[in-house]
Design an enzyme around this catalytic site. Sequence first.
Site, mmCIF file in Angstrom:
data_model
loop_
_atom_site.group_PDB
_atom_site.id
_atom_site.type_symbol
_atom_site.label_atom_id
_atom_site.label_comp_id
_atom_site.label_asym_id
_atom_site.label_seq_id
_atom_site.Cartn_x
_atom_site.Cartn_y
_atom_site.Cartn_z
ATOM 1 N NE ARG A 254 16.275 5.839 -46.163
ATOM 2 C CZ ARG A 254 16.083 7.273 -45.441
ATOM 3 N NH1 ARG A 254 16.115 8.240 -46.158
ATOM 4 N NH2 ARG A 254 15.500 6.781 -44.245
ATOM 5 C CD GLU A 283 22.705 8.343 -48.482
ATOM 6 O OE1 GLU A 283 22.735 8.102 -47.046
ATOM 7 O OE2 GLU A 283 21.929 8.808 -49.351
ATOM 8 C CG HIS A 301 20.942 11.135 -46.409
ATOM 9 N ND1 HIS A 301 20.869 9.828 -46.544
ATOM 10 C CD2 HIS A 301 19.740 11.673 -46.019
ATOM 11 C CE1 HIS A 301 19.492 9.583 -46.036
ATOM 12 N NE2 HIS A 301 19.276 10.629 -45.683
HETATM 13 O O1 LIG Z 1 16.637 10.585 -44.795
HETATM 14 C C1 LIG Z 1 16.212 10.804 -43.598
HETATM 15 C C2 LIG Z 1 15.283 10.297 -42.730
HETATM 16 O O2 LIG Z 1 14.353 9.267 -43.345
HETATM 17 O O3 LIG Z 1 14.920 10.957 -41.801
#
Ligand SMILES: O=CC(=O)O
Length: 338
Positions: A254, A283, A301
């Site tokens: 993250r 983001e 992402h």
């Molecule tokens: O980043 C994506 C997730 O946590 O599924």
Amino acid sequence: MGVNNTDSDKTQEEEQKDLPKVVLFRPPPAFSLIGEESFASNKFHFLKTYDSQLPLDQFLSTHSHSIKAILSSGNAPVNADILQLLPEVGVVVTTSAGLNQIDIPECRRRGIKIANAGYVYSADVADMAVGLLIDVLRKVSASDRYVRQGLWAAKGNYPLGSKLSGKRAGIVGLGNIGYEVAKRLEAFGCFVSYNSRKKKPNVSYPFYHDVCELAANCDALIICCGLSDETRHMINKQVLSALGKEGVIVNIGRGAIIDEKEMVRCLMQGEIAGAGLDVFENEPNVPKEFFAMDNVVLSPHRAVFTPESLKDLSQLVVGNLEAFLSNKPLLSEYVDSE
Ligand SMILES: O=CC(=O)O
């Protein structure tokens, strides 16, 4: 002749009315990627707060007795205020691997179970982490831009990249994703070590209790852990300077695990060598300084998503919701680690 009004004569709408409800506060990214119909079931019906004109609390109190489950995703927080309006909810299923958007202690306090994406993304995210690392080291995206811009013919060869094999890779967070990254990097001839909350039994990679010490003893730091109060900005100025000016960082965890401002500063001043980033603090906004940096590879992402992982995800989500509604064990229940 009279007609008996049997169950089979019910309209689809009437049938859905009788089904237990699963509430959604935002459409999960997976809905637009493979279609919401992939998540449909004849055992439950989705109620979408975002399709209603009613204020959220009014909508929830109108339906509170039929809402048995929540379907969340990385962008749909589940907090104490929401949970207290939904006394019948017994499970939160999320389409994400990460759980930072869910108030876990509040779920525990209310006896609400949690199920996440389990293992469905692990291989794809791990592939992406390795891909980002190779790209940064071997300058794949940067050389691609160079060739496309006609600079090969105009200016000659692009600077050499650096070898992956033999590098010391430090994995931050050796959960199932971190472990998949470790296995892949080991196969590439890297020396793997890791940091985690605790040393893992049955894992022979060297363990560093202190992430700063791990950074000081590796060439590439791969962030694979989840975001929590403990890990927010864990990768700070001190860790980045321990990684050093030859060091590369990859983040598929993250964004907020890294102090992004500090990382931008380190990259601008050559205090670390490069970065491969799939996740960002704010983001979809990305610090614009990155756009001019050829030693940084950016991805929106998307590390977790492939058509294959999404298909597995839809089966897992539906399976979890149906299991819960028929009092069976969840397929990917999240269990707190000590
Ligand atoms: O980043 C994506 C997730 O946590 O599924």
